[in-house]
Design a protein around this motif. Structure first.
Motif, PDB file in Angstrom:
ATOM      1  N   ARG A 125     -50.007  72.390 -21.048  1.00 37.50           N
ATOM      2  CA  ARG A 125     -51.339  72.899 -20.721  1.00 37.50           C
ATOM      3  C   ARG A 125     -51.897  72.307 -19.424  1.00 37.50           C
ATOM      4  N   SER A 126     -51.382  71.141 -19.040  1.00 38.36           N
ATOM      5  CA  SER A 126     -51.919  70.490 -17.838  1.00 38.36           C
ATOM      6  C   SER A 126     -51.231  70.918 -16.551  1.00 38.36           C
ATOM      7  N   ARG A 127     -50.212  71.762 -16.657  1.00 37.49           N
ATOM      8  CA  ARG A 127     -49.447  72.131 -15.461  1.00 37.49           C
ATOM      9  C   ARG A 127     -50.305  72.876 -14.447  1.00 37.49           C
ATOM     10  N   SER A 128     -51.222  73.706 -14.928  1.00 39.30           N
ATOM     11  CA  SER A 128     -52.074  74.461 -14.008  1.00 39.30           C
ATOM     12  C   SER A 128     -53.113  73.564 -13.338  1.00 39.30           C
ATOM     13  N   LEU A 129     -53.425  72.439 -13.977  1.00 39.14           N
ATOM     14  CA  LEU A 129     -54.408  71.520 -13.428  1.00 39.14           C
ATOM     15  C   LEU A 129     -53.758  70.491 -12.515  1.00 39.14           C
ATOM     16  N   ARG A 130     -52.587  70.040 -12.894  1.00 42.38           N
ATOM     17  CA  ARG A 130     -51.895  69.002 -12.139  1.00 42.38           C
ATOM     18  C   ARG A 130     -51.028  69.615 -11.036  1.00 42.38           C
ATOM     19  N   THR A 131     -51.687  70.217 -10.070  1.00 35.36           N
ATOM     20  CA  THR A 131     -50.989  70.847  -8.955  1.00 35.36           C
ATOM     21  C   THR A 131     -51.237  70.042  -7.679  1.00 35.36           C
ATOM     22  N   THR A 132     -50.395  70.294  -6.697  1.00 34.91           N
ATOM     23  CA  THR A 132     -50.547  69.618  -5.411  1.00 34.91           C
ATOM     24  C   THR A 132     -51.881  69.960  -4.766  1.00 34.91           C
ATOM     25  N   ALA A 133     -52.250  71.235  -4.831  1.00 31.92           N
ATOM     26  CA  ALA A 133     -53.512  71.674  -4.213  1.00 31.92           C
ATOM     27  C   ALA A 133     -54.708  70.991  -4.858  1.00 31.92           C
ATOM     28  N   CYS A 134     -54.694  70.893  -6.175  1.00 31.99           N
ATOM     29  CA  CYS A 134     -55.799  70.253  -6.893  1.00 31.99           C
ATOM     30  C   CYS A 134     -55.881  68.763  -6.546  1.00 31.99           C
ATOM     31  N   ALA A 135     -54.727  68.100  -6.471  1.00 32.60           N
ATOM     32  CA  ALA A 135     -54.702  66.683  -6.138  1.00 32.60           C
ATOM     33  C   ALA A 135     -55.197  66.442  -4.713  1.00 32.60           C
ATOM     34  N   CYS A 136     -54.794  67.315  -3.784  1.00 32.30           N
ATOM     35  CA  CYS A 136     -55.246  67.182  -2.390  1.00 32.30           C
ATOM     36  C   CYS A 136     -56.760  67.347  -2.286  1.00 32.30           C
ATOM     37  N   LYS A 137     -57.305  68.303  -3.033  1.00 26.15           N
ATOM     38  CA  LYS A 137     -58.750  68.517  -3.023  1.00 26.15           C
ATOM     39  C   LYS A 137     -59.490  67.308  -3.601  1.00 26.15           C
ATOM     40  N   CYS A 138     -58.960  66.749  -4.690  1.00 26.14           N
ATOM     41  CA  CYS A 138     -59.592  65.576  -5.303  1.00 26.14           C
ATOM     42  C   CYS A 138     -59.592  64.392  -4.344  1.00 26.14           C
ATOM     43  N   CYS A 139     -58.471  64.186  -3.667  1.00 22.96           N
ATOM     44  CA  CYS A 139     -58.370  63.070  -2.723  1.00 22.96           C
ATOM     45  C   CYS A 139     -59.310  63.265  -1.540  1.00 22.96           C
ATOM     46  N   ALA A 140     -59.411  64.497  -1.059  1.00 27.88           N
ATOM     47  CA  ALA A 140     -60.327  64.784   0.049  1.00 27.88           C
ATOM     48  C   ALA A 140     -61.770  64.510  -0.363  1.00 27.88           C
ATOM     49  N   VAL A 141     -62.124  64.905  -1.578  1.00 27.01           N
ATOM     50  CA  VAL A 141     -63.473  64.659  -2.085  1.00 27.01           C
ATOM     51  C   VAL A 141     -63.744  63.160  -2.188  1.00 27.01           C
ATOM     52  N   VAL A 142     -62.741  62.404  -2.650  1.00 28.87           N
ATOM     53  CA  VAL A 142     -62.903  60.951  -2.778  1.00 28.87           C
ATOM     54  C   VAL A 142     -63.180  60.323  -1.415  1.00 28.87           C
ATOM     55  N   TRP A 143     -62.372  60.648  -0.421  1.00 32.24           N
ATOM     56  CA  TRP A 143     -62.555  60.071   0.914  1.00 32.24           C
ATOM     57  C   TRP A 143     -63.909  60.461   1.514  1.00 32.24           C
ATOM     58  N   ILE A 144     -64.255  61.728   1.391  1.00 33.09           N
ATOM     59  CA  ILE A 144     -65.515  62.206   1.975  1.00 33.09           C
ATOM     60  C   ILE A 144     -66.711  61.583   1.257  1.00 33.09           C
ATOM     61  N   LEU A 145     -66.672  61.569  -0.072  1.00 32.45           N
ATOM     62  CA  LEU A 145     -67.791  61.049  -0.857  1.00 32.45           C
ATOM     63  C   LEU A 145     -67.987  59.548  -0.619  1.00 32.45           C
ATOM     64  N   VAL A 146     -66.888  58.791  -0.644  1.00 27.66           N
ATOM     65  CA  VAL A 146     -66.990  57.348  -0.421  1.00 27.66           C
ATOM     66  C   VAL A 146     -67.515  57.055   0.982  1.00 27.66           C
ATOM     67  N   THR A 147     -67.030  57.799   1.963  1.00 30.36           N
ATOM     68  CA  THR A 147     -67.482  57.603   3.343  1.00 30.36           C
ATOM     69  C   THR A 147     -68.973  57.891   3.485  1.00 30.36           C
ATOM     70  N   ILE A 148     -69.421  58.994   2.890  1.00 27.91           N
ATOM     71  CA  ILE A 148     -70.840  59.360   2.974  1.00 27.91           C
ATOM     72  C   ILE A 148     -71.713  58.311   2.295  1.00 27.91           C
ATOM     73  N   LEU A 149     -71.287  57.845   1.114  1.00 28.96           N
ATOM     74  CA  LEU A 149     -72.068  56.845   0.386  1.00 28.96           C
ATOM     75  C   LEU A 149     -72.102  55.503   1.117  1.00 28.96           C
ATOM     76  N   CYS A 150     -71.103  55.256   1.964  1.00 30.66           N
ATOM     77  CA  CYS A 150     -71.056  53.990   2.700  1.00 30.66           C
ATOM     78  C   CYS A 150     -71.871  54.021   3.994  1.00 30.66           C
ATOM     79  N   ILE A 151     -72.311  55.200   4.427  1.00 31.89           N
ATOM     80  CA  ILE A 151     -73.029  55.318   5.701  1.00 31.89           C
ATOM     81  C   ILE A 151     -74.293  54.456   5.731  1.00 31.89           C
ATOM     82  N   PRO A 152     -75.170  54.507   4.701  1.00 24.52           N
ATOM     83  CA  PRO A 152     -76.354  53.626   4.729  1.00 24.52           C
ATOM     84  C   PRO A 152     -75.976  52.148   4.783  1.00 24.52           C
TER      85      PRO A 152
END
Length: 308
Positions: A125-152
């Motif tokens: 059931r997790s095969r559709s969720l555990r894809t390369t595209a999904c992982a890349c999007k999650c990692c991009a969100v992590v980098w962007i979110l952490v960077t934005i939160l660190c700006i102040p």
């Protein structure tokens, strides 16, 4: 490390064996982590590429550790000489690389644990969720979110360091008590939540492995690899991340500058331990992708990850 939170701009730091020890520790971490993470990142990209969610998460974890390793020469120089001729901007960047590494590494390690959890408990059931595209999007969100939160935090730190016109204490600089308390409390809550996620994931995986039959040395070894993955993840959190963060809170109530300095050194060691995660997580880590074969019929967690 000045214990005075209201006036961290000191004239100069006096030479001490404690600073020399910090320089030696950072030098050893640099000597181990830089080649180790460089080789790990090269192997991940060359032999595994970005063909699975597991590999994508590990590439980002290795990149985070490599960024920290690249900032360590500046720490070695500062603690060896107690001088900072590189400017306020470089000091701010070096300090924030350490903080960003703690935050991104903790997130990527947690995502790796969750990825293993769903791969083992819900392999189909997790095969559709555990894809390369999904992982890349999650990692991009992590980098962007952490960077934005660190700006102040970056702006505040840069402005306060700019006020130090006579001497720049850089890695020994401490901002106001109120700002430090807010940062430390936020990070402590954040890491505690991630630690709970890792604990729950570990318990669920152990229970799932006990319910499944195991025959043959290969499957026993696979089970051990799975357990070792979660053991390393828990070790990183409980030894390298949480003590440093909790000491930030304790240090604000009392002057524990030497203890905090030691725990910061200890936290930097996490980038030397993370490559163990890669080794136990991906089958045939050292083999070329053309020689790797995936057995989708076993209960091996690392083999299940290679399928996606």
């Amino acid at each position: 490390m000045s214990g005075n939170f209201t006036n961290s701009c000191i004239e100069a730091l006096e030479p001490s064996n404690r600073f020399l020890v910090s320089a030696v520790v950072y030098g050893l971490v640099l000597a181990v982590s830089l080649p180790l993470n460089t080789v790990s990142l090269w192997i991940l990209l060359r032999s595994h590429g970005l063909r699975s969610s597991c590999a994508v998460l590990m590439v980002n974890l290795a990149a985070s550790d490599l960024l920290l390793a690249l900032s360590l020469p500046l720490r070695v120089y500062f603690y060896a000489t107690l001088q900072w001729p590189f400017g306020v901007g470089t000091c701010t960047a070096a300090i924030m690389l350490f903080r960003i590494n703690i935050r991104t590494s903790s997130i990527f390690i947690t995502l790796i644990s969750v990825d293993r959890l769903v791969a083992l408990v819900f392999p189909l059931r997790s095969r559709s969720l555990r894809t390369t595209a999904c992982a890349c999007k999650c990692c991009a969100v992590v980098w962007i979110l952490v960077t934005i939160l660190c700006i102040p935090e970056i702006i505040h730190l840069h402005n306060k360091l700019t006020e130090c016109t006579i001497y720049t204490p850089c890695f020994e600089f401490r901002t106001s008590r109120k700002h430090s308390l807010t940062m430390a409390l936020s990070q402590a809550i954040f890491l505690l939540i991630l630690l709970v996620v890792n604990i729950v994931s570990t318990v669920v995986v152990i229970v799932a492995l006990r319910k499944r039959p195991s025959t043959g040395a290969a499957k026993v070894n696979n089970r051990m690899n799975v357990i070792l993955i979660f053991a390393v993840n828990m070790l990183v959190f409980m030894i390298f991340f949480m003590p440093f963060t909790l000491q930030l809170l304790i240090g604000l109530m009392d002057n524990h500058a030497d203890v905090l300095r030691g725990l910061i050194c200890l936290a930097s060691v996490n980038c030397c331990l993370d490559p163990l995660i890669y080794y136990f997580s991906l089958d045939s880590f050292w083999q070329d992708k053309g020689k790797r074969q995936t057995d989708v019929g076993t209960y091996s967690l690392s083999r299940t990850m290679e399928r996606s």
